[in-house]
Design a protein around this motif. Sequence first.
Motif, PDB file in Angstrom:
ATOM      1  N   ARG A   1       0.831  -1.202   0.000  1.00  0.00           N
ATOM      2  CA  ARG A   1       0.000   0.000   0.000  1.00  0.00           C
ATOM      3  C   ARG A   1       0.875   1.265   0.000  1.00  0.00           C
ATOM      4  O   ARG A   1       0.548   2.258  -0.657  1.00  0.00           O
ATOM      5  CB  ARG A   1      -0.937   0.019   1.205  1.00  0.00           C
ATOM      6  CG  ARG A   1      -1.976   1.144   1.133  1.00  0.00           C
ATOM      7  CD  ARG A   1      -2.845   1.215   2.368  1.00  0.00           C
ATOM      8  NE  ARG A   1      -3.601   0.009   2.632  1.00  0.00           N
ATOM      9  CZ  ARG A   1      -4.749  -0.312   2.035  1.00  0.00           C
ATOM     10  NH1 ARG A   1      -5.247   0.489   1.094  1.00  0.00           N
ATOM     11  NH2 ARG A   1      -5.376  -1.429   2.366  1.00  0.00           N
TER      12      ARG A   1
ATOM     13  N   GLN B   1      -0.076   3.099  -3.215  1.00  0.00           N
ATOM     14  CA  GLN B   1      -1.084   4.115  -2.908  1.00  0.00           C
ATOM     15  C   GLN B   1      -0.459   5.381  -2.334  1.00  0.00           C
ATOM     16  O   GLN B   1      -0.615   6.473  -2.893  1.00  0.00           O
ATOM     17  CB  GLN B   1      -2.125   3.553  -1.943  1.00  0.00           C
ATOM     18  CG  GLN B   1      -3.264   4.535  -1.641  1.00  0.00           C
ATOM     19  CD  GLN B   1      -4.352   3.920  -0.767  1.00  0.00           C
ATOM     20  OE1 GLN B   1      -4.268   2.753  -0.374  1.00  0.00           O
ATOM     21  NE2 GLN B   1      -5.377   4.690  -0.469  1.00  0.00           N
TER      22      GLN B   1
ATOM     23  N   GLY C   1      -8.383  -5.041  -2.449  1.00  0.00           N
ATOM     24  CA  GLY C   1      -8.910  -3.765  -2.895  1.00  0.00           C
ATOM     25  C   GLY C   1      -9.634  -2.976  -1.814  1.00  0.00           C
ATOM     26  O   GLY C   1     -10.421  -2.076  -2.119  1.00  0.00           O
ATOM     27  N   GLN C   2      -9.370  -3.292  -0.545  1.00  0.00           N
ATOM     28  CA  GLN C   2     -10.031  -2.616   0.573  1.00  0.00           C
ATOM     29  C   GLN C   2      -9.104  -1.569   1.188  1.00  0.00           C
ATOM     30  O   GLN C   2      -7.883  -1.697   1.131  1.00  0.00           O
ATOM     31  CB  GLN C   2     -10.434  -3.637   1.639  1.00  0.00           C
ATOM     32  CG  GLN C   2     -11.419  -4.682   1.159  1.00  0.00           C
ATOM     33  CD  GLN C   2     -11.653  -5.774   2.191  1.00  0.00           C
ATOM     34  OE1 GLN C   2     -10.862  -5.953   3.110  1.00  0.00           O
ATOM     35  NE2 GLN C   2     -12.744  -6.510   2.033  1.00  0.00           N
TER      36      GLN C   2
END
Length: 585
Positions: free
Chosen positions: A197, A201, A576-577
């Motif tokens: 992540r 992200q 995808g959470q």
Amino acid sequence: MATQRSAVSRRAVLRGTVAAGVAGALTAGARSPARAADRERVAVFGGGVAGLTAAHELSERGFQVTVYERRALGGKARSIPVPGTAAAGRPELPGEHGFRFFPGFYRHIPDTMRRIPFGANPNGVWDNLVPVSEVRFSRRDADDFRIPLRSGGFTTTPEAFRETVGAGIATALRMPPTEGMFFADRLLVFNSSCDARRFAQWERTSWRDFVAGHERSHEFRALLSRTLTSIMVAAKEELASTRTIGNMGEQFLGNPLEIGNDGGLDRVLNGPTNRAWLDPWVARLRELGVRFVLDTEVRALRAAGGRIAGATVADRSGVESAVEADYFVLALPAERARTLWTPEILSARPELAAMDRLTFDWMNGIQFYLREPLDIARGHTAYIDAPWSLTSISQNQMWTTKLTEFGDGAVRDCLSVDISDWNTPGPLYGKPAKECTPEEIAREVWTQLSAHLNDRGELLRAADLHSWFLDPGISWHDEARRTDNADPLLINTAGSWECRPQAHGGLENLFLAGDYVRTNVDLATMEGANESARAAVNALLDVAGSDAPRCRLFTLYRAPELEPLRRIDADRFAAGQPNMFELRA
């Protein structure tokens, strides 16, 4: 013409006559260069922290090292003698590119410092580091506040982290408790995020978006969105990578017990950088057999057959000469290194083309020399409302070498100031620093400092000002009415990780070192430069087939109490959470 020996024969040389001697030379205590009849040659281009680190590690392992530097050894870390200030047998006043500081989470630089002898110091140059006890946040027409720099005592369970950090930030920075808790929640999201992540992200998310800076109070934006990014890395909140800024927050706020740190939260040298660190370092490297060629810059690299076949350098007068070596370490700043990529080099290492997308900004210093000592803070001061994002430190209080020993003997303190925003107009001239002459920069900075320090009384007095010195990397061009900067700073913008190369790639004998290279610390700092050089040396040892010990590499601290949460987050990210603590999912 480059030496035409096979990779097999190079490995055999090191395994045979060199490796045994190197292993002994790297044991604890005094080190000496390995004595080998046929030491392999390394050309290091760049004599900043990255280049000196590479030379140090390689010479300890028996390589024959030559460092080529076009200006001065130490790069942006060096002290800079102020021209014309020497008097009565005293040396020039010490200037600098910007003040040095050594956070406790720095591990690579301190490890190197311990291996640099300094007088009777049992730990060498490392003993010249002294802790600072506080940081001051100065406001214009508002109350200032100070934060003591000491270890905390809470355990890093999510609940304890949120409550302690949130309350501490709200109290220390004098903002509403809800704002402090919100910031603690954002840090908890980052600290509990898995690596996947962080890279996929948060690397691509700006810090302002991550902390919702545009939605929060003025105090929140000023202190935790704008100031945190501009002061730390001269970055803009809307551009800075959350992964980079979050990593720093994890070290300062996510490690209250300073586990794994090398000393206190913040340290500085006890004297001018050259005297306390760099001159002893260069002396040690000379003892190890390193050769220095100054006033010389690399002009070209010639690639052939998947290797660098040679290089061209030029001296100050422009006279060019060829450099032959077995290995080449390019320890130049990114903006200079990328000018050397030829079609042949890019064919072997196509990822280097992405360096053209890296972003640079300015973070340079000015020193004000004063006839009387200042009592601002026992550490660094951040000027929260200064348009030019100023930070400073009063140096004489930290130095065993007093400033009266320099110049005309009248200087008793130096207020060293970093300017992190060169693009916002200042109140005195209505122009950004990039459009100001050196004299205008000095007056503008003094004005912004005075607005913060003299709003409750005259702390900064014009009558005490002896002189000032602006980083000579800043040069004014009268015709264009603008300044140039010879030493810009890499900015870790959102998504820039993919544009940064590894230390070694498709060219067998070319190795990259510098704070733009991918490192664990992931910040344009001396620490990043040192770490990258160690990675380059380790790669070189692999290519050479050397049995010498590899350079030690350190990792940043992560609270072990949160590791189960990071494993949960890895599953959530794969599905995808959002992170389980994400409030704005």
